[in-house]
Design a protein around this motif. Structure first.
Motif, short mmCIF file in Angstrom:
data_model
loop_
_atom_site.label_atom_id
_atom_site.label_comp_id
_atom_site.label_asym_id
_atom_site.label_seq_id
_atom_site.Cartn_x
_atom_site.Cartn_y
_atom_site.Cartn_z
N VAL A 266 0.67 -1.33 -0.08
CA VAL A 266 -0.14 0.11 0.04
C VAL A 266 0.77 1.22 0.01
N LYS A 267 0.46 2.57 -0.72
CA LYS A 267 1.22 3.64 -0.74
C LYS A 267 1.08 4.67 0.43
N GLU A 268 0.32 4.45 0.94
CA GLU A 268 0.20 5.39 2.59
C GLU A 268 -0.35 4.85 3.59
N ILE A 269 0.70 4.52 4.81
CA ILE A 269 0.58 3.72 6.18
C ILE A 269 -0.84 4.58 6.48
N SER A 270 -2.06 5.59 6.25
CA SER A 270 -2.94 5.27 6.51
C SER A 270 -4.22 4.67 6.06
N SER A 271 -3.55 4.65 5.29
CA SER A 271 -4.67 2.67 4.89
C SER A 271 -4.12 1.80 5.03
N ALA A 272 -3.09 1.39 5.18
CA ALA A 272 -2.50 0.24 5.33
C ALA A 272 -2.87 0.01 6.32
N LEU A 273 -3.25 1.18 7.30
CA LEU A 273 -3.80 0.76 9.08
C LEU A 273 -5.44 0.73 9.17
N SER A 274 -5.97 1.10 8.50
CA SER A 274 -7.71 1.68 8.88
C SER A 274 -7.95 0.67 8.70
N TYR A 275 -8.34 -0.45 7.95
CA TYR A 275 -8.51 -1.96 7.94
C TYR A 275 -8.24 -2.80 9.46
N GLY A 276 -7.01 -2.82 9.21
CA GLY A 276 -6.61 -3.15 10.97
C GLY A 276 -7.29 -2.32 12.57
N LEU A 277 -7.74 -1.35 12.15
CA LEU A 277 -8.06 -1.10 13.20
C LEU A 277 -9.79 -0.45 12.97
N GLN A 278 -9.83 -1.34 12.17
CA GLN A 278 -11.37 -2.09 12.04
C GLN A 278 -11.51 -3.05 13.10
N LEU A 279 -10.42 -3.79 12.99
CA LEU A 279 -10.57 -5.18 13.65
C LEU A 279 -10.74 -4.85 15.41
N ASN A 281 -12.64 -2.34 16.88
CA ASN A 281 -13.82 -1.53 17.03
C ASN A 281 -14.43 -2.82 17.17
N VAL A 282 -15.33 -2.97 18.66
CA VAL A 282 -15.69 -4.26 18.80
C VAL A 282 -17.43 -4.64 18.45
N SER A 283 -17.82 -3.30 18.43
CA SER A 283 -19.23 -3.13 17.92
C SER A 283 -19.05 -4.07 16.16
N SER A 284 -18.27 -3.22 15.16
CA SER A 284 -17.66 -3.35 14.21
C SER A 284 -17.90 -5.09 13.85
N ILE A 285 -16.75 -5.85 14.49
CA ILE A 285 -16.16 -7.17 14.85
C ILE A 285 -17.21 -8.12 14.73
N PHE A 286 -18.26 -7.54 15.51
CA PHE A 286 -19.50 -8.46 15.64
C PHE A 286 -20.91 -8.22 14.73
N ARG A 287 -20.61 -7.27 14.46
CA ARG A 287 -21.66 -7.11 13.23
C ARG A 287 -20.94 -7.22 11.77
N PHE A 288 -19.51 -7.74 11.58
CA PHE A 288 -19.41 -7.67 10.67
C PHE A 288 -19.14 -6.54 8.96
N ALA A 289 -18.92 -5.70 10.36
CA ALA A 289 -18.88 -4.52 9.39
C ALA A 289 -18.84 -4.60 8.30
N LEU A 427 -11.65 -13.96 7.71
CA LEU A 427 -11.14 -14.84 8.59
C LEU A 427 -10.65 -13.58 9.43
N GLY A 428 -10.14 -12.87 9.13
CA GLY A 428 -9.02 -12.02 9.41
C GLY A 428 -10.44 -11.05 10.96
N ILE A 429 -11.92 -11.04 10.98
CA ILE A 429 -12.42 -10.62 11.77
C ILE A 429 -13.15 -11.94 12.36
N PHE A 430 -13.16 -13.46 12.18
CA PHE A 430 -13.67 -14.02 12.92
C PHE A 430 -12.09 -14.23 14.40
N ARG A 431 -11.08 -14.21 13.38
CA ARG A 431 -9.73 -14.70 14.40
C ARG A 431 -9.82 -13.75 15.90
#
Length: 477
Positions: A266-279, A281-289, A427-431
């Motif tokens: 990825v070209k920008e570190i912010s986009s690299a970390l965005s998905y990781g930060l979603q994981l 978010n407790v509400s987000s992972i339970f909803r598989f948002a 699988l990332g959300i599941f883990r």
């Protein structure tokens, strides 16, 4: 765990009148002449075997401490020069007196907090480490993780007091993103055909680690004469873990090549970390948002499996974590006795996973998952009722059989959902749900053990595990 299957056959020319053609089908006999048409077996990338060796070193070092933890906490109760153990004991003493909990079970409570702290730090670190590796590359981030893990074992070897030991576990937990990174490396270098072999090697590494590690940890503790008055008997096992961690670091630095080329990062570190930060978010992972553009019934199925998995692993991990304290306090098991229990359950799980689980047809995955969730109920009830080693071993054998099926079958179920380009995210959300459950389970299980004792804790926990089994049985997936 899945085992590796190697084909013993090579394509052969069986006729001089036909041109040999390769296709994706298995070799079949047609008429009286057997014409083998199987494609030459695709070779696995050598980096997969480097990752196997790295994981084996890491898991052997990680599991050395498992049968030693109850004895370690008892050692620090008596020999803590930092005063942290006494301070924490005084902080909970009023609650202990209110409940009438025995003094000797305070180590169970502290063990639960340490276990949950380690898993919670791993929950935080893994997605962030994954995002950083998408930007910087796999190898440099893996080397940082391996260095942190080695440092944690060095701190353990030097931990003459409880505060240093807590710091060692903190450093180890926040450095433990290497497991998810190893999976990413295997994905980088594998095709669809060879990925299964790579994941099978990961399974072999886990099996060997959890079978051999506790045993050698207990043996080294005995050799270092832990019965000596005031002796730091844990130094030898911790130095062994440090040696294995340094071996892992050497393998990664000398043998592992970078598997994510710059043009694919990825070209920008912010986009690299965005998905990781979603994981995180407790509400987000339970909803598989993060899983979008899929039918509503698939989203509902993902949420159902995710909730079942979280509840199962939350209860399971709390009871599993306290088993070592049960063996130590109630049955008087030594570190070697506990290591023998780990060996027994580990061998059973490995045999079942290698001979049965990996051959399960897709149509029976849900049925076996339900079976495994029901089986864990009598397993923990037997452990709670046990007054002797016979019943304890019976319960732990049922525990091993259930464990061999449960997580693998639930992971297979959830992997069926989502579009092809979303499988990794699913699988990332599941883990992440599993990591969160393991972060909460040990501390809750240890508090229950400390407050009401082992019998009520295990029987009540076993009965509560009926809910995930019933929920999966009723789920339309």
């Amino acid at each position: 765990m899945a085992t590796i299957r190697r084909s013993l056959h090579t394509p052969e020319a069986k006729t001089d009148s036909q041109q040999i053609t390769n296709n994706n089908n298995d070799g079949k006999q047609q008429g009286k002449e057997a014409t083998k048409t199987a494609e030459p077996k695709e070779k696995s990338d050598p980096m997969i075997y480097i990752i196997f060796v790295s994981l084996l070193f890491d898991l052997l070092a990680f599991t050395i401490i498992l049968p030693l933890l109850p004895s370690l906490l008892e050692y620090y109760r008596v020999n803590d020069s930092s005063g942290l153990y006494n301070v924490l004991t005084e902080r909970v003493r009023w609650f202990q007196q209110l409940l009438g909990a025995p003094e000797r079970y305070i180590s169970v409570l502290f063990g639960g907090f340490l276990g949950s702290m380690f898993s919670f730090l791993q929950f935080l670190a893994s997605p962030i480490v994954g995002g950083l590796s998408d930007y910087y590359g796999r190898k440099p981030v893996l080397l940082v993780c391996a260095s942190g893990i080695a440092l944690s074992y060095l701190l353990w070897a030097c931990s003459s007091n409880f505060a240093l030991f807590v710091l060692a576990r903190f450093v180890g937990g926040i450095s433990k993103g290497n497991i998810s990174l190893c999976m990413s490396v295997i994905t980088d270098v594998s095709s669809v055909k060879t990925r299964g072999r790579g994941m099978a090697l990961v399974g072999v590494a886990f099996s060997l680690g959890f079978i051999v590690g506790p045993m050698i940890g207990a043996m080294f503790a005995i050799f270092s004469n832990k019965s000596a008055s005031g002796g730091a008997w844990f130094v030898l096992p911790s130095l062994l873990a440090l040696g294995l961690a340094l071996g892992d670091l050497l393998v990664l630095s000398c043998c592992l090549r970078e598997t994510l080329p710059k043009e694919k990062r990825v070209k920008e570190i912010s986009s690299a970390l965005s998905y990781g930060l979603q994981l995180l978010n407790v509400s987000s992972i339970f909803r598989f948002a993060a899983i979008k553009n899929v039918p509503k019934k698939d989203t509902d199925a993902l949420r159902s499996i995710g909730l079942i998995y979280f509840l199962y692993l939350f209860l399971y991990s709390g009871l599993e974590f306290t088993v070592t304290f049960l063996m130590y306090h109630k049955f008087g098991y030594t570190s070697m006795d506990q290591a023998k229990m780990f060996l027994t359950t580990g061998v059973i799980m490995t045999l079942i996973q290698g001979s049965v689980v990996r051959r399960l047809p897709d149509a029976k995955i849900k049925s076996y998952a339900i079976f495994s969730l029901y089986l864990i109920v009598p397993a923990f009830v037997l452990v709670g009722l046990a007054e002797g080693s016979g019943m304890l071993y019976a319960g732990m054998i049922l525990f091993a059989i259930s464990t061999a099926f449960a997580v693998t079958c639930l992971t297979t179920l959830v992997s069926k959902y989502g579009n092809d380009d979303q499988k990794g995210s699913v699988l990332g959300i599941f883990r992440s749900l599993g990591a969160l459950a393991r972060a909460l389970g040990p501390v809750v299980g240890s508090i229950a053990f400390w407050c009401v004792g082992s019998k009520i804790t295990y029987i009540a926990g076993g009965i509560m595990l009926l809910y995930p089994a019933l929920a999966l049985q009723r789920a339309r997936i």
